[in-house]
Enzyme design. Structure first.
Site, PDB file in Angstrom:
ATOM      1  N   SER A 130       2.469   0.307  -6.715  1.00 58.70           N
ATOM      2  CA  SER A 130       3.309  -0.599  -5.780  1.00 58.70           C
ATOM      3  C   SER A 130       4.401  -0.983  -6.755  1.00 58.70           C
ATOM      4  O   SER A 130       5.532  -1.165  -6.075  1.00 58.70           O
ATOM      5  CB  SER A 130       2.311  -1.735  -5.748  1.00 58.70           C
ATOM      6  OG  SER A 130       1.186  -1.126  -4.906  1.00 58.70           O
ATOM      7  N   LYS A 181      -5.716   5.642 -11.843  1.00 60.62           N
ATOM      8  CA  LYS A 181      -4.606   5.273 -12.673  1.00 60.62           C
ATOM      9  C   LYS A 181      -4.638   4.105 -13.563  1.00 60.62           C
ATOM     10  O   LYS A 181      -4.303   4.210 -14.540  1.00 60.62           O
ATOM     11  CB  LYS A 181      -3.171   5.185 -11.590  1.00 60.62           C
ATOM     12  CG  LYS A 181      -2.151   5.066 -12.371  1.00 60.62           C
ATOM     13  CD  LYS A 181      -1.143   4.312 -11.521  1.00 60.62           C
ATOM     14  CE  LYS A 181      -1.164   2.966 -11.170  1.00 60.62           C
ATOM     15  NZ  LYS A 181      -0.209   1.947 -11.804  1.00 60.62           N
ATOM     16  N   LEU A 237       0.840  -1.134  -0.064  1.00 58.70           N
ATOM     17  CA  LEU A 237      -0.052  -0.317  -0.126  1.00 58.70           C
ATOM     18  C   LEU A 237       0.901   1.344  -0.157  1.00 58.70           C
ATOM     19  O   LEU A 237       1.778   1.206   0.830  1.00 58.70           O
ATOM     20  CB  LEU A 237      -1.121   0.081   1.209  1.00 58.70           C
ATOM     21  CG  LEU A 237      -2.073  -1.132   1.448  1.00 58.70           C
ATOM     22  CD1 LEU A 237      -2.963  -0.911   2.585  1.00 58.70           C
ATOM     23  CD2 LEU A 237      -2.556  -1.367   0.121  1.00 58.70           C
ATOM     24  N   GLY A 288      -1.456   6.461  -2.318  1.00 53.71           N
ATOM     25  CA  GLY A 288      -2.700   6.525  -3.498  1.00 53.71           C
ATOM     26  C   GLY A 288      -3.903   5.501  -2.708  1.00 53.71           C
ATOM     27  O   GLY A 288      -4.814   5.890  -2.685  1.00 53.71           O
ATOM     28  N   HIS A 289      -3.264   4.194  -2.182  1.00 54.97           N
ATOM     29  CA  HIS A 289      -4.369   3.261  -1.401  1.00 54.97           C
ATOM     30  C   HIS A 289      -4.794   4.066  -0.280  1.00 54.97           C
ATOM     31  O   HIS A 289      -5.936   4.071  -0.039  1.00 54.97           O
ATOM     32  CB  HIS A 289      -3.523   2.062  -1.043  1.00 54.97           C
ATOM     33  CG  HIS A 289      -3.090   1.269  -2.297  1.00 54.97           C
ATOM     34  ND1 HIS A 289      -1.861   1.028  -2.365  1.00 54.97           N
ATOM     35  CD2 HIS A 289      -3.829   0.581  -3.038  1.00 54.97           C
ATOM     36  CE1 HIS A 289      -1.651   0.124  -3.475  1.00 54.97           C
ATOM     37  NE2 HIS A 289      -2.975  -0.101  -4.053  1.00 54.97           N
TER      38      HIS A 289
END
Ligand code: PAF
Length: 272
Positions: free
Chosen positions: A187, A150, A34, A37-38
């Site tokens: 990631s 994204k 993570l 963004g997460h």
């Protein structure tokens, strides 16, 4: 609360059964590793729902390259910390056996958009994505599920699947988060060498300048190649409702495949 056993989660989910009485469930499906963004998806889910569920499962069926699957980053300890900080109520960590007791005999497919862009370069990728997302929706039964722009093609396909199968939930698109140099958070960025990491924001820079200066997709391809990228595609596609043309890119630096996309209106505001 962290669920290592899917059965325990399934029992627990029943306690939230009376949807209206027990509030809404917001869901963020991930493959772990993570990043900010997460975190932004989790925070949005926290703001908009009574219960927030995060799943972490590196889904083998969406990797067409076994090496990419084997090397997918795993950072569980820090993932759980981010989950806690973002106010997640439940984390589910299913195993491959939990998810694919049928050995992937049953799957969800889309026949058109999934064959273009990333689908043209990663055969079977979106079958794997749609299948795992459908399974997770069945297990979590969320009212809202959050996905980053994204992965815009993924988002569109999940939106379409949800509509097509009359799934009773809202798909919430969330803006791409970027590093200060413009690189879209992913990631996979963790696997870039320092030199590749320095070069990687070139994708965002070229997306922005090409859209603002009316340069063609071929021009972007040529510039990326000059900068050492192996380009899968640069394409303009009308997506969303109402349709809006976005410019999509996928290009690799060494083993690491990066994707990004931008609309002309976003290009104006992007700082790179
Ligand atoms: O975007 C991802 O991380 C994955 O494709 C998803 C949606 C969690 C399915 O494995």
């Amino acid at each position: 609360m962290v669920f290592h056993k899917l059965k325990d989660w399934q029992l627990h989910r029943r306690t939230l059964e009376h949807r209206e009485a027990n509030g809404t469930v917001g869901f963020v499906p991930t493959m772990g590793a993570l990043h900010q963004g997460h975190r932004s998806l989790l925070e949005r889910a926290r703001q908009e729902n009574d219960h927030v569920v995060l799943s972490i499962f590196v889904n083998p069926t969406q990797f067409n390259n076994p090496n990419d699957f084997a090397k997918y980053p795993s950072t569980l300890e820090s993932d759980l910390k981010i989950a806690e900080e973002a106010g997640v109520d439940f984390v589910i960590l299913p195993t491959r056996e939990d998810i694919y007791p049928d050995d992937y005999r049953y799957r969800v497919m889309e026949t058109t958009f999934s064959k273009s862009l990333c689908g043209a370069h990663r055969p079977g990728h979106f079958d794997g994505v749609l299948t795992i997302v459908m399974k997770l929706f069945g297990l979590v039964r969320p009212h809202r599920a959050y996905f980053g722009q994204k992965d815009y093609q993924q988002l569109e396909l999940i939106r379409g699947m949800t509509k097509s199968f009359y799934l009773n939930l809202e798909i919430v698109p969330c803006p791409t988060l970027r590093e200060t140099d413009g690189l879209a958070m992913s990631s996979r960025n963790l696997r870039l060498t320092p030199a590749q990491r320095k070069n990687a924001p070139q994708i965002a820079r070229l997306l922005k300048s090409s859209l603002l200066e009316n340069k063609t997709t071929d021009w972007v391809k040529a510039e990326l190649s000059k900068s050492g990228f192996l380009v899968d595609y640069v394409e303009d596609v009308a997506v969303g409702q109402p349709p809006e043309t976005r410019r999509f890119v996928a290009a690799s630096l060494g083993e690491i495949r990066l994707i990004d996309n931008l609309s002309p209106s976003e290009a104006k505001d992007l700082e790179v």
